[in-house]
Enzyme design. Sequence first.
Site, short mmCIF file in Angstrom:
data_model
loop_
_atom_site.label_atom_id
_atom_site.label_comp_id
_atom_site.label_asym_id
_atom_site.label_seq_id
_atom_site.Cartn_x
_atom_site.Cartn_y
_atom_site.Cartn_z
N ASN A 147 86.16 -47.76 74.90
CA ASN A 147 85.03 -46.88 74.61
C ASN A 147 84.43 -47.07 73.22
OD1 ASN A 147 83.26 -44.75 75.31
ND2 ASN A 147 84.54 -43.27 74.24
N TYR B 167 70.64 -51.22 72.38
CA TYR B 167 71.70 -50.44 72.99
C TYR B 167 71.70 -50.63 74.51
CZ TYR B 167 74.62 -46.52 74.37
OH TYR B 167 75.61 -45.75 74.93
N LYS C 283 74.76 -52.34 76.76
CA LYS C 283 75.45 -51.64 77.85
C LYS C 283 75.27 -52.38 79.17
CE LYS C 283 77.57 -48.66 75.50
NZ LYS C 283 79.03 -48.65 75.51
#
Length: 160
Positions: free
Chosen positions: A46, A113, A117
């Site tokens: 994470n 970002y 991802k």
Amino acid sequence: MDSSTLTAIVTSPYDDVDSLISPAAANALIATASARFGPITTLFNNAAIFDMAPLLESDEAMYDKLFSVNVKGAFFVMQKVLAHMVAAQTQGASVINMASQAGRRGEALVSHYCASKAAIISYTQSAALAMAPRSCEAGLPCTSRTTRRTTASTRIANPR
């Protein structure tokens, strides 16, 4: 096992990006955790950072930092933990890579970002297929920033 102790082992300060991204750091983390708690059976991966800028104003430093932590760091931790799981012959091993709904679609102010991802989603799917013959699974919760809970999931399980 005390969760605060485990968290202390695996938590890195935000400014110490190098400790999140190198294969050597991943190996050190695995050695510390497995020496203290035994073979690793589950990884919840994470580590991520977030930054916002219009597409035409984002710079190379922002790109490098996001991809270093969000992709490079996550990949090498996943790779090294999976190698540890295979070497330890861990049955039913699981890797959970945290992704985001942003990886499934673009957004105007967070393009780096979103792309990072999307890379995590693809790496997780690839890892699941590569590791299935070794009885390891890779899963992928995708959270939404508006709900802060899991809203979708992709999982490729062992086909046997």
